[in-house]
Design an enzyme around this catalytic site. Structure first.
Site, PDB file in Angstrom:
ATOM      1  N   LYS A  95     -17.331  -3.113 -14.129  1.00 43.31           N
ATOM      2  CA  LYS A  95     -16.843  -4.474 -14.398  1.00 43.31           C
ATOM      3  C   LYS A  95     -18.021  -5.437 -14.611  1.00 43.31           C
ATOM      4  O   LYS A  95     -17.933  -6.347 -15.436  1.00 43.31           O
ATOM      5  CB  LYS A  95     -15.965  -4.960 -13.247  1.00 43.31           C
ATOM      6  N   ASP A 121     -10.073   2.215 -19.464  1.00 37.13           N
ATOM      7  CA  ASP A 121     -10.321   0.902 -18.852  1.00 37.13           C
ATOM      8  C   ASP A 121     -11.125  -0.072 -19.704  1.00 37.13           C
ATOM      9  O   ASP A 121     -10.844  -1.262 -19.678  1.00 37.13           O
ATOM     10  CB  ASP A 121     -11.022   1.085 -17.500  1.00 37.13           C
ATOM     11  N   SER A 155      -3.519  -5.839 -14.280  1.00 35.38           N
ATOM     12  CA  SER A 155      -3.399  -4.768 -13.282  1.00 35.38           C
ATOM     13  C   SER A 155      -1.925  -4.490 -12.961  1.00 35.38           C
ATOM     14  O   SER A 155      -1.057  -5.341 -13.169  1.00 35.38           O
ATOM     15  CB  SER A 155      -4.161  -5.141 -12.018  1.00 35.38           C
ATOM     16  N   ARG A 199      -8.481   5.072  -4.406  1.00 31.54           N
ATOM     17  CA  ARG A 199      -8.955   5.458  -5.741  1.00 31.54           C
ATOM     18  C   ARG A 199      -9.341   6.924  -5.840  1.00 31.54           C
ATOM     19  O   ARG A 199      -9.715   7.546  -4.844  1.00 31.54           O
ATOM     20  CB  ARG A 199     -10.205   4.637  -6.093  1.00 31.54           C
ATOM     21  N   CYS A 219       0.137  -2.512 -14.462  1.00 34.96           N
ATOM     22  CA  CYS A 219       1.017  -2.271 -15.613  1.00 34.96           C
ATOM     23  C   CYS A 219       0.961  -0.808 -16.071  1.00 34.96           C
ATOM     24  O   CYS A 219       1.633  -0.430 -17.020  1.00 34.96           O
ATOM     25  CB  CYS A 219       0.627  -3.158 -16.790  1.00 34.96           C
ATOM     26  N   ARG A 273     -12.121  -5.312  -5.179  1.00 28.40           N
ATOM     27  CA  ARG A 273     -12.987  -6.347  -5.731  1.00 28.40           C
ATOM     28  C   ARG A 273     -12.682  -7.664  -5.027  1.00 28.40           C
ATOM     29  O   ARG A 273     -11.529  -7.972  -4.734  1.00 28.40           O
ATOM     30  CB  ARG A 273     -12.723  -6.519  -7.226  1.00 28.40           C
ATOM     31  N   TYR A 282     -17.712  -1.166  -2.350  1.00 28.79           N
ATOM     32  CA  TYR A 282     -16.489  -0.696  -3.004  1.00 28.79           C
ATOM     33  C   TYR A 282     -16.429  -0.965  -4.499  1.00 28.79           C
ATOM     34  O   TYR A 282     -16.693  -2.082  -4.951  1.00 28.79           O
ATOM     35  CB  TYR A 282     -15.260  -1.347  -2.350  1.00 28.79           C
ATOM     36  N   HIS A 306     -11.369  -5.247 -21.806  1.00 25.94           N
ATOM     37  CA  HIS A 306     -10.726  -4.519 -20.709  1.00 25.94           C
ATOM     38  C   HIS A 306      -9.554  -3.726 -21.298  1.00 25.94           C
ATOM     39  O   HIS A 306      -8.395  -4.085 -21.101  1.00 25.94           O
ATOM     40  CB  HIS A 306     -10.255  -5.558 -19.681  1.00 25.94           C
TER      41      HIS A 306
HETATM   42  O1  TSX Z   1       2.795   3.100 -15.818  1.00 25.31           O
HETATM   43  C1  TSX Z   1       3.925   2.737 -16.077  1.00 25.31           C
HETATM   44  N1  TSX Z   1       4.356   2.736 -17.393  1.00 25.31           N
HETATM   45  C2  TSX Z   1       3.419   3.087 -18.507  1.00 25.31           C
HETATM   46  C3  TSX Z   1       3.372   4.526 -18.677  1.00 25.31           C
HETATM   47  C4  TSX Z   1       2.835   5.111 -19.737  1.00 25.31           C
HETATM   48  N2  TSX Z   1       4.751   2.352 -15.053  1.00 25.31           N
HETATM   49  C5  TSX Z   1       4.269   2.267 -13.670  1.00 25.31           C
HETATM   50  C6  TSX Z   1       3.714   0.888 -13.432  1.00 25.31           C
HETATM   51  C7  TSX Z   1       2.941   0.783 -12.164  1.00 25.31           C
HETATM   52  C8  TSX Z   1       1.541   1.279 -12.298  1.00 25.31           C
HETATM   53  C9  TSX Z   1       6.035   1.984 -15.335  1.00 25.31           C
HETATM   54  N3  TSX Z   1       7.007   1.559 -14.540  1.00 25.31           N
HETATM   55  C10 TSX Z   1       6.499   1.999 -16.655  1.00 25.31           C
HETATM   56  C11 TSX Z   1       5.647   2.398 -17.715  1.00 25.31           C
HETATM   57  O2  TSX Z   1       6.045   2.429 -18.871  1.00 25.31           O
HETATM   58  N4  TSX Z   1       7.789   1.563 -16.630  1.00 25.31           N
HETATM   59  C12 TSX Z   1       8.068   1.298 -15.339  1.00 25.31           C
HETATM   60  C13 TSX Z   1       9.371   0.786 -14.826  1.00 25.31           C
HETATM   61  C14 TSX Z   1      10.292   1.940 -14.565  1.00 25.31           C
HETATM   62  C15 TSX Z   1      10.216   2.624 -13.380  1.00 25.31           C
HETATM   63  C16 TSX Z   1      11.088   3.702 -13.155  1.00 25.31           C
HETATM   64  C17 TSX Z   1      12.010   4.058 -14.127  1.00 25.31           C
HETATM   65  C18 TSX Z   1      12.072   3.365 -15.310  1.00 25.31           C
HETATM   66  C19 TSX Z   1      11.211   2.316 -15.540  1.00 25.31           C
HETATM   67  N5  TSX Z   1      12.967   5.095 -13.969  1.00 25.31           N
HETATM   68  C20 TSX Z   1      13.259   5.800 -12.871  1.00 25.31           C
HETATM   69  O3  TSX Z   1      12.728   5.516 -11.815  1.00 25.31           O
HETATM   70  C21 TSX Z   1      14.246   6.898 -13.003  1.00 25.31           C
HETATM   71 MN    MN Z   2      -9.560  -2.303 -15.063  1.00 27.82          MN
END
Ligand code: TSX
Ligand code: MN
Length: 609
Positions: free
Chosen positions: A224, A291, A266, A387, A268, A73, A215, A244
């Protein structure tokens, strides 16, 4: 059925007028049939735009590579073109609608020369649901047609619903690359230069005009553009919420189900949360949407949510069996991949898929690519914003209610962000208005991918809606407050929570394992709705007692204390940042009620010190 069979005079005239302006070689109606979908994809493969994937591994799947300049975007080319600039507010780009329509009409003139114009009648939301909205997208991109067929409900049934004079949101789209006599794209993704790209919204007349990009959110205009930016305006005027947000269903071991929505900026893991596989025995999590949520009060006084989409347009890199098995299964057939790596045996691969790249790939730039793990500077095989476009019905965790035309009753709303410090694992607002305050201060740590701000800083993204609100963001906060005040029964309003899976230790270690273990937090949210959870009141809101959430493996009691501590000094800094850097942006459109919550929070924190 073809265009000549359209019975709706207004729609017919609009198509004729836009065809006269853009001058396509032919006009095709997207009828929604799988035969037409297959034909379209076959043509695209034959013309070299797309690669057919291995039917033994990825049946019904294709992979596209976009132009390197057309990968996401483009917010700087996205406009809210209201009559008054003040109505677009301080966080949207604005242009005068007359001026913008003139500029874009000049760009549209002759822009479909040498191309096919497609007419896509689509419904956002289940066909015929009282909450659904109809749009018609005119586009010269077959890629857009195919993606819209997965992401929305397309075709003849929508035209039937429209009848001879039904209302639809007109969505204009062109890739902005007319072909000269005898010229061909030679299989290259067509688009226009950045300075000619426009993603324009006219909130008063409820129109979407897009030019120059093929895209995602720039081109699949139901998502969106319609379901968020235009829908926020409709929702404000009609007294509902266009958000959202993911929608998930959680079921306890006793068999009681509740629905939860959630807004996250984004990066998260919103799609991962929507499809989470719980680690706690007996609990079940299912997916309604990943979404967008449209929420309206039902006659019983409950807030009901529908997912206006029919598919997932998910970020591919990082999606693995461990992070999101359900998404991988949803995207294992009948899926369109964009900007991923393609293996020699015509399977897909991307960074973070969970295994090493097998042999020689074709990367997203059409170049041969062999993984070299010793080379830290090696460019990725898949674009970071690559994607998958996958049908929602294929998701193993899809909830039975996902297409219920009346929607699902919402018990809780989550806000969240990536916050390494200060923000606890979970806290709850005292009431709806306090929850609106929490939504208004949502922020997330800037990850390495965004280069414009230095990594480690917090970027505020209230309600995760900053790029998606079709009017003044301060007025949007007020609308949320108004929805609470207008609720038929305040007791039945969803409870509002702020979650943070991303706390780190001083040494930079993750304090919380996240992913499936987040089900422990969802369980506490569920139990708060039931009235059975253990909780304490704190200066920032309602929180779990230290033993209210069972600890996952590897999380010590000390870790849990840190995750659930109220960091008074951190929060005082937070208040200071909101007061000086965030709230002033909204000027006199910031609701007084929110400023009062900020003052109250500050005095609560200072009293507790
Ligand atoms: O999506 C994530 N969530 C929600 C899941 C339901 N991610 C990925 C974020 C990028 C898109 C996460 N990353 C989450 C999370 O709850 N937590 C984390 C941070 C994290 C990353 C790795 C580990 C622990 C926490 N552990 C190991 O790598 C072993
Ligand atoms: Mn979105």
């Amino acid at each position: 059925m073809n265009v000549n069979d359209i019975k709706h005079a207004g729609l017919k005239k609009w198509i004729e007028d836009f065809a006269a302006l853009t001058n396509p070689d032919e006009i095709i109606l997207a009828d929604g049939s799988s035969a037409q979908y297959d034909e379209l994809i076959d043509q695209q493969v034959a013309a070299g735009y797309a690669t057919r994937l291995n039917p033994a591994k990825k049946p019904g799947c294709v992979a596209y590579n976009s132009d390197p300049s057309d990968v996401a975007r483009v917010e700087k080319r996205t406009y809210i073109s209201s009559v008054k600039q003040e109505d677009a507010g301080p966080t949207n780009n604005w242009m005068d609608p007359t001026q913008l329509k003139k500029e874009m009409t000049d760009l549209y003139r002759g822009c479909m020369k040498g191309r096919t114009m497609y007419i896509i009648p689509f419904s956002m939301g289940p066909l015929g649901s009282p909450i659904s909205k109809i749009g018609v997208e005119i586009t010269d991109s077959a890629y857009v047609v195919a993606n819209m067929m997965i992401m929305t409900r397309v075709g003849v049934k929508v035209l039937e619903l429209l009848g001879t004079d039904g209302y639809y949101v007109p969505c204009y789209h062109s890739v902005g690359k007319p072909l000269a006599e005898g010229e061909s794209d030679n299989g290259k993704w067509p688009c226009a230069a950045m300075e000619h790209k426009y993603i324009s919204h006219f909130p008063e007349t409820r129109e979407i005009w897009s030019y120059g990009s093929g895209y995602g959110g720039n081109a699949l205009l139901g998502k969106k553009c319609l379901a968020l930016r235009i829908a926020t305006v409709l929702a404000r005027d009609e007294g509902w919420l266009a958000e959202h947000m993911l929608i998930l269903k959680i079921t306890s071991p006793e068999g009681k189900s509740r629905f939860v929505t959630g807004a996250f900026p984004s990066a998260c893991g919103k799609t991962n949360l929507a499809m989470l596989i719980p680690t706690i025995p007996g609990w079940k999590v299912e997916t309604v949407g990943d979404d967008i949520a449209w929420m309206k009060f039902g006659s019983d006084g409950q807030l009901y949510a529908i997912n206006p989409e029919a598919g997932f347009f998910g970020v591919a890199p990082g999606t693995s069996d461990d992070s999101n098995r359900n998404a991988l299964i949803a995207a294992s057939s009948n899926t369109i991949f964009t900007n991923v790596g393609v293996t020699e045996d015509k399977d897909i691969w991307w960074e973070g898929i969970g295994y090493d790249a097998p042999g020689k790939l074709i990367d997203w730039n059409d170049n041969e690519w062999v993984q070299d793990k010793t080379d830290k500077t090696q460019k990725p095989a898949a674009h970071p914003n690559a994607r998958f476009t996958a049908p929602a019905v294929q998701c193993p965790s899809i909830a039975a209610e996902w297409e219920d035309p009346k929607g699902v009753p919402v018990s809780a709303i989550l806000f969240g962000g990536r916050r390494p410090k200060t923000i606890p694992l979970v806290h709850q607002s005292h009431d709806w208005a306090h929850g609106v305050f929490l939504g208004s201060i949502v922020g997330s740590e800037v990850t390495a991918a965004a280069l414009d701000v230095k990594a480690g800083t917090i970027r505020r993204d209230p309600f995760a809606m900053l790029p998606f609100c079709g009017y003044n963001m301060g007025d949007y906060f007020q609308h949320w407050l108004d929805v609470g005040h207008a609720a038929p029964d305040a007791e039945k309003l969803p409870k509002i929570f702020y979650v943070n899976w991303f706390r780190k230790t001083a040494e930079g270690k993750w304090l919380w394992p996240g992913y499936g273990e987040n089900s422990r937090v969802l369980k506490w949210v569920f139990e708060r709705c039931e009235g059975t959870a253990k909780f304490v009141d704190t200066p920032i809101g309602i929180m779990p007692t230290i033993d209210a959430i069972d600890r996952p493996e590897g999380v010590t009691e000390e870790d849990m204390k840190e995750l659930l501590a109220v960091d008074l000094d951190g929060w005082i800094n937070e208040v200071e940042d909101i007061r000086t850097n965030h709230y002033p942006k909204f000027g006199n459109h910031l609701p007084k009620e929110l400023a009062v919550f900020l003052d109250t929070l500050e005095s609560n924190l200072k009293a507790a010190k």
